[in-house]
Design a protein around this motif. Structure first.
Motif, PDB file in Angstrom:
ATOM      1  N   ASP A 263       0.841  -1.158  -0.082  1.00  0.00           N
ATOM      2  CA  ASP A 263       0.431   0.134  -0.077  1.00  0.00           C
ATOM      3  C   ASP A 263       1.066   1.142  -0.261  1.00  0.00           C
ATOM      4  OD1 ASP A 263      -2.582  -1.510   2.037  1.00  0.00           O
ATOM      5  OD2 ASP A 263      -2.220  -1.742   0.446  1.00  0.00           O
ATOM      6  N   SER A 264       2.400   1.372  -0.030  1.00  0.00           N
ATOM      7  CA  SER A 264       2.926   1.933   0.101  1.00  0.00           C
ATOM      8  C   SER A 264       2.894   2.711  -0.812  1.00  0.00           C
ATOM      9  CB  SER A 264       4.650   2.354   0.670  1.00  0.00           C
ATOM     10  OG  SER A 264       4.335   1.181   1.748  1.00  0.00           O
ATOM     11  N   ALA A 265       3.046   4.271  -0.972  1.00  0.00           N
ATOM     12  CA  ALA A 265       2.383   5.213  -2.046  1.00  0.00           C
ATOM     13  C   ALA A 265       1.821   6.162  -1.945  1.00  0.00           C
ATOM     14  CB  ALA A 265       1.200   4.197  -3.135  1.00  0.00           C
ATOM     15  N   THR A 266       1.540   6.868  -2.925  1.00  0.00           N
ATOM     16  CA  THR A 266       1.354   8.979  -2.625  1.00  0.00           C
ATOM     17  C   THR A 266      -0.029   8.651  -2.728  1.00  0.00           C
ATOM     18  OG1 THR A 266       3.789   9.964  -2.903  1.00  0.00           O
ATOM     19  CG2 THR A 266       1.880  11.482  -2.658  1.00  0.00           C
ATOM     20  N   TYR A 267      -0.550   9.418  -1.508  1.00  0.00           N
ATOM     21  CA  TYR A 267      -2.832   9.139  -2.014  1.00  0.00           C
ATOM     22  C   TYR A 267      -2.570  10.413  -2.180  1.00  0.00           C
ATOM     23  CZ  TYR A 267      -2.446   3.787  -0.819  1.00  0.00           C
ATOM     24  OH  TYR A 267      -2.273   2.456  -0.905  1.00  0.00           O
ATOM     25  N   LEU A 268      -3.447  10.646  -3.456  1.00  0.00           N
ATOM     26  CA  LEU A 268      -3.863  12.536  -4.386  1.00  0.00           C
ATOM     27  C   LEU A 268      -5.401  11.941  -3.467  1.00  0.00           C
ATOM     28  CD1 LEU A 268      -1.087  12.237  -6.719  1.00  0.00           C
ATOM     29  CD2 LEU A 268      -2.046  14.110  -4.987  1.00  0.00           C
TER      30      LEU A 268
ATOM     31  N   GLY B  97      -1.326  15.568  -1.675  1.00  0.00           N
ATOM     32  CA  GLY B  97      -1.050  14.299  -1.674  1.00  0.00           C
ATOM     33  C   GLY B  97      -0.482  14.052  -0.414  1.00  0.00           C
ATOM     34  N   THR B  98      -0.659  12.456   0.435  1.00  0.00           N
ATOM     35  CA  THR B  98       0.335  11.861   1.318  1.00  0.00           C
ATOM     36  C   THR B  98       0.367  11.135   0.832  1.00  0.00           C
ATOM     37  OG1 THR B  98      -2.183  12.845   2.553  1.00  0.00           O
ATOM     38  CG2 THR B  98      -0.568  10.935   3.405  1.00  0.00           C
ATOM     39  N   GLN B  99       2.048  10.675   1.586  1.00  0.00           N
ATOM     40  CA  GLN B  99       2.973   9.950   1.098  1.00  0.00           C
ATOM     41  C   GLN B  99       2.936   8.717   2.584  1.00  0.00           C
ATOM     42  OE1 GLN B  99       7.074  11.619   0.117  1.00  0.00           O
ATOM     43  NE2 GLN B  99       7.314   9.277   0.110  1.00  0.00           N
ATOM     44  N   LEU B 100       2.340   7.969   1.638  1.00  0.00           N
ATOM     45  CA  LEU B 100       2.044   6.191   2.963  1.00  0.00           C
ATOM     46  C   LEU B 100       3.312   6.117   2.641  1.00  0.00           C
ATOM     47  CD1 LEU B 100       0.335   5.088   5.076  1.00  0.00           C
ATOM     48  CD2 LEU B 100      -0.557   4.305   3.421  1.00  0.00           C
ATOM     49  N   THR B 101       3.754   5.067   3.678  1.00  0.00           N
ATOM     50  CA  THR B 101       4.780   4.023   4.036  1.00  0.00           C
ATOM     51  C   THR B 101       4.045   3.329   5.297  1.00  0.00           C
ATOM     52  OG1 THR B 101       6.908   5.467   3.508  1.00  0.00           O
ATOM     53  CG2 THR B 101       7.156   3.857   4.336  1.00  0.00           C
ATOM     54  N   VAL B 102       4.493   1.912   4.733  1.00  0.00           N
ATOM     55  CA  VAL B 102       3.849   0.674   5.568  1.00  0.00           C
ATOM     56  C   VAL B 102       4.896  -0.416   6.169  1.00  0.00           C
ATOM     57  CG1 VAL B 102       2.058  -1.250   5.795  1.00  0.00           C
ATOM     58  CG2 VAL B 102       1.204   0.328   4.261  1.00  0.00           C
ATOM     59  N   LEU B 103       5.338   0.094   6.723  1.00  0.00           N
ATOM     60  CA  LEU B 103       6.271  -0.653   7.294  1.00  0.00           C
ATOM     61  C   LEU B 103       6.446  -1.911   7.699  1.00  0.00           C
ATOM     62  CD1 LEU B 103       7.877   1.630  10.045  1.00  0.00           C
ATOM     63  CD2 LEU B 103       8.567   1.147   7.617  1.00  0.00           C
TER      64      LEU B 103
END
Lengths: 113, 116
Positions: A84-89, A106-112
């Motif tokens: 799911d890690s990506a930028t969401y616009l 945008g929100t830059q999401l990082t799922v660890l």
């Protein structure tokens, strides 16, 4: 002039966590609102489209809500995964004749993992 | 689902030359296509709306003589960056909608332009 704001700008969460991304817009006279995902160096993938008359849309682990009167939309991601890690616009289409499309930053999401 | 193909994905050109970027709707007809520009870590900015068979509509501040748009068919729009300069280096993305405003926008994968 429509302005679209997304908070937070960046978010990092551990795998499996549920999360909410926020989008707000200044002019509530919108035609519809669309959430996108953008991977680095890539184009945009449409996730969900909400018409102005709708309150929410669901697709798999994603749920988007719309409160037009307050100028807000949220994107809920359940059981997040590293993929799911990506930028969401989020983007809104104005209700005027020009049907102007305005994007948030945008929100830059990082799922660890 | 609807697919928008954009070509090339990357291009490097010398200052002063022109570069053409193609945007194709593969499985639907698009009377209207949109061209965006995106700077690093920023959102998309609409440059122009491309209308099949007529002149494009440019957003304020976008030079129409520098960014030439042609939409000669229902499945193809082209953006030509003329006399490119280093400041034109950016990520350019096109999009199209296969039906009315109730249908979602579909985006190409973008073109990374680098002007040296």
């Amino acid at each position: 002039k429509q302005e679209v704001t997304q908070i937070p700008a960046a978010l990092s969460v551990p795998e499996g966590e549920n999360l909410v991304l926020n989008c707000s817009f200044t002019d509530s006279a919108i035609y519809n609102l669309q959430w996108f995902r953008q991977d680095p160096g890539k184009g945009l993938t449409s996730l969900l489209l909400i018409q102005s008359s709708q309150r929410e849309q669901t697709s798999g682990r994603l749920n988007a809500s719309l409160d037009k009167s307050s100028g807000r939309s949220t994107l809920y991601i359940a059981a997040s995964q590293p993929g799911d890690s990506a930028t969401y616009l989020c983007a809104v289409i104005g209700a005027g004749s020009a049907r102007q499309l305005t994007f948030g930053s945008g929100t830059q999401l990082t799922v660890l993992p | 689902g609807a697919v928008v193909s954009q070509h090339p994905s990357r291009v490097i050109c010398k200052s002063g030359t022109s570069v053409k970027i193609e945007c194709r709707s593969l499985d639907f007809q698009a009377t209207t296509m949109f061209w965006y520009r995106q700077f690093p870590k920023q959102s998309l900015m609409l440059m122009a709306t491309s209308n099949e068979g007529s002149k494009a509509t440019y957003e304020q501040g976008v030079e129409k003589d520098k960014f030439l748009i042609n939409h000669a068919s229902l499945t193809l729009s082209t953006l030509t960056v003329t006399s490119a300069h280093p400041e034109d280096s950016s990520f350019y993305i096109c999009s199209a909608r296969d039906e009315g405003f109730n249908s979602p926008l579909h985006f190409g994968n973008g073109t990374r332009l680098t002007v040296t």
